[in-house]
Design a protein around this motif. Structure first.
Motif, PDB file in Angstrom:
ATOM      1  N   ILE A  85       0.887  -1.161   0.000  1.00 24.69           N
ATOM      2  CA  ILE A  85       0.000   0.000   0.000  1.00 24.69           C
ATOM      3  C   ILE A  85       0.925   1.210   0.000  1.00 24.69           C
ATOM      4  O   ILE A  85       1.756   1.366   0.903  1.00 24.69           O
ATOM      5  CB  ILE A  85      -0.930  -0.003   1.217  1.00 24.69           C
ATOM      6  CG1 ILE A  85      -1.859  -1.226   1.152  1.00 24.69           C
ATOM      7  CG2 ILE A  85      -1.746   1.300   1.268  1.00 24.69           C
ATOM      8  CD1 ILE A  85      -2.706  -1.435   2.373  1.00 24.69           C
ATOM      9  N   VAL A  86       0.807   2.032  -1.025  1.00 26.71           N
ATOM     10  CA  VAL A  86       1.782   3.106  -1.203  1.00 26.71           C
ATOM     11  C   VAL A  86       1.211   4.504  -1.009  1.00 26.71           C
ATOM     12  O   VAL A  86       1.965   5.464  -0.891  1.00 26.71           O
ATOM     13  CB  VAL A  86       2.463   3.017  -2.590  1.00 26.71           C
ATOM     14  CG1 VAL A  86       3.247   1.713  -2.701  1.00 26.71           C
ATOM     15  CG2 VAL A  86       1.459   3.146  -3.719  1.00 26.71           C
ATOM     16  N   ASP A  87      -0.110   4.610  -0.988  1.00 24.50           N
ATOM     17  CA  ASP A  87      -0.695   5.936  -0.841  1.00 24.50           C
ATOM     18  C   ASP A  87      -2.127   5.783  -0.360  1.00 24.50           C
ATOM     19  O   ASP A  87      -2.798   4.802  -0.703  1.00 24.50           O
ATOM     20  CB  ASP A  87      -0.675   6.683  -2.179  1.00 24.50           C
ATOM     21  CG  ASP A  87      -1.022   8.153  -2.040  1.00 24.50           C
ATOM     22  OD1 ASP A  87      -0.766   8.739  -0.971  1.00 24.50           O
ATOM     23  OD2 ASP A  87      -1.576   8.714  -3.004  1.00 24.50           O
ATOM     24  N   TRP A  88      -2.574   6.733   0.413  1.00 23.37           N
ATOM     25  CA  TRP A  88      -3.976   6.800   0.805  1.00 23.37           C
ATOM     26  C   TRP A  88      -4.247   8.158   1.382  1.00 23.37           C
ATOM     27  O   TRP A  88      -3.335   8.868   1.810  1.00 23.37           O
ATOM     28  CB  TRP A  88      -4.328   5.685   1.764  1.00 23.37           C
ATOM     29  CG  TRP A  88      -3.805   5.807   3.169  1.00 23.37           C
ATOM     30  CD1 TRP A  88      -2.699   6.500   3.601  1.00 23.37           C
ATOM     31  CD2 TRP A  88      -4.364   5.229   4.321  1.00 23.37           C
ATOM     32  NE1 TRP A  88      -2.542   6.349   4.944  1.00 23.37           N
ATOM     33  CE2 TRP A  88      -3.557   5.576   5.418  1.00 23.37           C
ATOM     34  CE3 TRP A  88      -5.470   4.432   4.549  1.00 23.37           C
ATOM     35  CZ2 TRP A  88      -3.830   5.165   6.711  1.00 23.37           C
ATOM     36  CZ3 TRP A  88      -5.728   4.014   5.839  1.00 23.37           C
ATOM     37  CH2 TRP A  88      -4.921   4.384   6.894  1.00 23.37           C
ATOM     38  N   ASP A  89      -5.509   8.531   1.380  1.00 17.76           N
ATOM     39  CA  ASP A  89      -5.872   9.832   1.934  1.00 17.76           C
ATOM     40  C   ASP A  89      -6.566   9.702   3.292  1.00 17.76           C
ATOM     41  O   ASP A  89      -6.983  10.700   3.861  1.00 17.76           O
ATOM     42  CB  ASP A  89      -6.741  10.624   0.950  1.00 17.76           C
ATOM     43  CG  ASP A  89      -8.073   9.948   0.658  1.00 17.76           C
ATOM     44  OD1 ASP A  89      -8.432   8.954   1.332  1.00 17.76           O
ATOM     45  OD2 ASP A  89      -8.766  10.416  -0.268  1.00 17.76           O
ATOM     46  N   GLN A  90      -6.678   8.481   3.799  1.00 19.83           N
ATOM     47  CA  GLN A  90      -7.324   8.174   5.071  1.00 19.83           C
ATOM     48  C   GLN A  90      -8.801   8.579   5.090  1.00 19.83           C
ATOM     49  O   GLN A  90      -9.405   8.689   6.147  1.00 19.83           O
ATOM     50  CB  GLN A  90      -6.592   8.820   6.249  1.00 19.83           C
ATOM     51  CG  GLN A  90      -5.170   8.320   6.407  1.00 19.83           C
ATOM     52  CD  GLN A  90      -4.520   8.844   7.662  1.00 19.83           C
ATOM     53  OE1 GLN A  90      -5.161   9.027   8.687  1.00 19.83           O
ATOM     54  NE2 GLN A  90      -3.222   9.105   7.584  1.00 19.83           N
ATOM     55  N   ARG A  91      -9.352   8.790   3.903  1.00 16.66           N
ATOM     56  CA  ARG A  91     -10.769   9.129   3.798  1.00 16.66           C
ATOM     57  C   ARG A  91     -11.465   8.190   2.817  1.00 16.66           C
ATOM     58  O   ARG A  91     -12.301   7.403   3.212  1.00 16.66           O
ATOM     59  CB  ARG A  91     -10.941  10.578   3.353  1.00 16.66           C
ATOM     60  CG  ARG A  91     -10.474  11.587   4.385  1.00 16.66           C
ATOM     61  CD  ARG A  91     -10.730  13.028   3.973  1.00 16.66           C
ATOM     62  NE  ARG A  91     -10.247  13.377   2.644  1.00 16.66           N
ATOM     63  CZ  ARG A  91      -9.002  13.744   2.349  1.00 16.66           C
ATOM     64  NH1 ARG A  91      -8.096  13.831   3.297  1.00 16.66           N
ATOM     65  NH2 ARG A  91      -8.659  14.055   1.126  1.00 16.66           N
ATOM     66  N   LEU A  92     -11.073   8.265   1.535  1.00 14.31           N
ATOM     67  CA  LEU A  92     -11.752   7.487   0.492  1.00 14.31           C
ATOM     68  C   LEU A  92     -10.824   6.621  -0.345  1.00 14.31           C
ATOM     69  O   LEU A  92     -11.174   5.512  -0.703  1.00 14.31           O
ATOM     70  CB  LEU A  92     -12.526   8.419  -0.457  1.00 14.31           C
ATOM     71  CG  LEU A  92     -13.760   9.111   0.094  1.00 14.31           C
ATOM     72  CD1 LEU A  92     -14.303  10.100  -0.924  1.00 14.31           C
ATOM     73  CD2 LEU A  92     -14.825   8.111   0.478  1.00 14.31           C
ATOM     74  N   LYS A  93      -9.650   7.137  -0.702  1.00 14.19           N
ATOM     75  CA  LYS A  93      -8.795   6.481  -1.693  1.00 14.19           C
ATOM     76  C   LYS A  93      -7.587   5.788  -1.086  1.00 14.19           C
ATOM     77  O   LYS A  93      -7.024   6.245  -0.095  1.00 14.19           O
ATOM     78  CB  LYS A  93      -8.292   7.497  -2.721  1.00 14.19           C
ATOM     79  CG  LYS A  93      -9.331   7.961  -3.684  1.00 14.19           C
ATOM     80  CD  LYS A  93      -8.729   8.950  -4.651  1.00 14.19           C
ATOM     81  CE  LYS A  93      -9.188   8.619  -6.035  1.00 14.19           C
ATOM     82  NZ  LYS A  93      -8.597   9.501  -7.034  1.00 14.19           N
ATOM     83  N   MET A  94      -7.181   4.711  -1.776  1.00 10.27           N
ATOM     84  CA  MET A  94      -5.979   3.969  -1.402  1.00 10.27           C
ATOM     85  C   MET A  94      -5.355   3.425  -2.689  1.00 10.27           C
ATOM     86  O   MET A  94      -6.073   3.024  -3.605  1.00 10.27           O
ATOM     87  CB  MET A  94      -6.352   2.811  -0.477  1.00 10.27           C
ATOM     88  CG  MET A  94      -5.176   1.963  -0.043  1.00 10.27           C
ATOM     89  SD  MET A  94      -5.668   0.701   1.155  1.00 10.27           S
ATOM     90  CE  MET A  94      -6.608  -0.412   0.126  1.00 10.27           C
ATOM     91  N   THR A  95      -4.033   3.392  -2.736  1.00 10.77           N
ATOM     92  CA  THR A  95      -3.322   2.880  -3.909  1.00 10.77           C
ATOM     93  C   THR A  95      -2.372   1.770  -3.492  1.00 10.77           C
ATOM     94  O   THR A  95      -1.622   1.917  -2.525  1.00 10.77           O
ATOM     95  CB  THR A  95      -2.522   4.003  -4.610  1.00 10.77           C
ATOM     96  OG1 THR A  95      -3.428   5.055  -4.955  1.00 10.77           O
ATOM     97  CG2 THR A  95      -1.832   3.498  -5.855  1.00 10.77           C
ATOM     98  N   ARG A  96      -2.407   0.694  -4.264  1.00 11.47           N
ATOM     99  CA  ARG A  96      -1.484  -0.435  -4.084  1.00 11.47           C
ATOM    100  C   ARG A  96      -0.585  -0.534  -5.302  1.00 11.47           C
ATOM    101  O   ARG A  96      -1.032  -0.326  -6.426  1.00 11.47           O
ATOM    102  CB  ARG A  96      -2.248  -1.759  -4.023  1.00 11.47           C
ATOM    103  CG  ARG A  96      -2.967  -2.046  -2.769  1.00 11.47           C
ATOM    104  CD  ARG A  96      -3.595  -3.454  -2.865  1.00 11.47           C
ATOM    105  NE  ARG A  96      -4.236  -3.816  -1.624  1.00 11.47           N
ATOM    106  CZ  ARG A  96      -3.610  -4.343  -0.594  1.00 11.47           C
ATOM    107  NH1 ARG A  96      -2.324  -4.621  -0.660  1.00 11.47           N
ATOM    108  NH2 ARG A  96      -4.265  -4.628   0.516  1.00 11.47           N
ATOM    109  N   HIS A  97       0.662  -0.897  -5.071  1.00  6.56           N
ATOM    110  CA  HIS A  97       1.566  -1.295  -6.141  1.00  6.56           C
ATOM    111  C   HIS A  97       1.739  -2.799  -6.069  1.00  6.56           C
ATOM    112  O   HIS A  97       1.666  -3.393  -4.991  1.00  6.56           O
ATOM    113  CB  HIS A  97       2.918  -0.609  -6.009  1.00  6.56           C
ATOM    114  CG  HIS A  97       2.926   0.801  -6.471  1.00  6.56           C
ATOM    115  ND1 HIS A  97       4.087   1.501  -6.708  1.00  6.56           N
ATOM    116  CD2 HIS A  97       1.939   1.676  -6.743  1.00  6.56           C
ATOM    117  CE1 HIS A  97       3.802   2.721  -7.094  1.00  6.56           C
ATOM    118  NE2 HIS A  97       2.498   2.851  -7.112  1.00  6.56           N
ATOM    119  N   PHE A  98       1.999  -3.401  -7.224  1.00  2.99           N
ATOM    120  CA  PHE A  98       2.233  -4.830  -7.333  1.00  2.99           C
ATOM    121  C   PHE A  98       3.466  -5.064  -8.194  1.00  2.99           C
ATOM    122  O   PHE A  98       3.745  -4.290  -9.116  1.00  2.99           O
ATOM    123  CB  PHE A  98       1.060  -5.536  -8.027  1.00  2.99           C
ATOM    124  CG  PHE A  98      -0.242  -5.443  -7.301  1.00  2.99           C
ATOM    125  CD1 PHE A  98      -0.618  -6.432  -6.395  1.00  2.99           C
ATOM    126  CD2 PHE A  98      -1.110  -4.393  -7.521  1.00  2.99           C
ATOM    127  CE1 PHE A  98      -1.834  -6.364  -5.736  1.00  2.99           C
ATOM    128  CE2 PHE A  98      -2.329  -4.315  -6.867  1.00  2.99           C
ATOM    129  CZ  PHE A  98      -2.697  -5.299  -5.972  1.00  2.99           C
TER     130      PHE A  98
END
Length: 149
Positions: A85-98
């Motif tokens: 998990i490389v990014d998130w806004d702690q509200r709605l969005k989250m980004t994963r790298h693979f």
């Protein structure tokens, strides 16, 4: 292993006969299935399984995949797929790298990024992450070295 980032969550995969397409290699759609499997197993490890999603009436739903297919996988190949998990806004969005690697020759076969949005299961609409998501997914960010105090 030549992982792109430190402390990956890793699953082992094997390319089976049913994964092979008419061109003789693993079909692109199979890779998407593997990404989903890896993300789910990581979420489960963090204590955020389907039972917990239902209890909270929340889920992380895919809104975007970006996939770079770098090399082919063939029947019988043993692979390792990592996620962070490389990014998130702690509200709605989250980004994963693979990153998908064939350990026998240390070849990276795929790099991908998936963006998720938190939704309310009962309505399907975007909804703020509950504290349990912030705690669970936050642990993954902290162990990846991306989130610092």
């Amino acid at each position: 292993m030549g992982w792109d980032r430190a402390t990956p969550f890793v699953i082992d995969l094997q390319v089976n006969a049913e994964d092979i397409d008419g061109l003789g290699h693993a079909n692109n759609a199979v890779y998407v299935t593997w990404l989903e499997r890896c993300a789910w197993r990581h979420s489960q490890r963090l204590g955020l399984d389907l039972v917990e999603y239902r209890r909270l009436d929340r889920a992380m739903a895919v809104v975007r995949h970006e996939i770079d297919y770098l090399a082919a996988a063939y029947e019988g190949d043993e692979l390792q797929l990592a996620t962070w998990i490389v990014d998130w806004d702690q509200r709605l969005k989250m980004t994963r790298h693979f990153q998908l690697i064939r350990p026998s020759d240390n070849t990276t076969l795929l790099r991908a990024q998936t963006t998720f949005v938190c939704i309310e299961l009962s309505t399907g609409r975007p909804k703020r992450m509950p504290p349990e998501f912030i705690e669970g997914y936050g642990v993954a960010l902290m162990t990846s070295g991306i989130l610092t105090d």
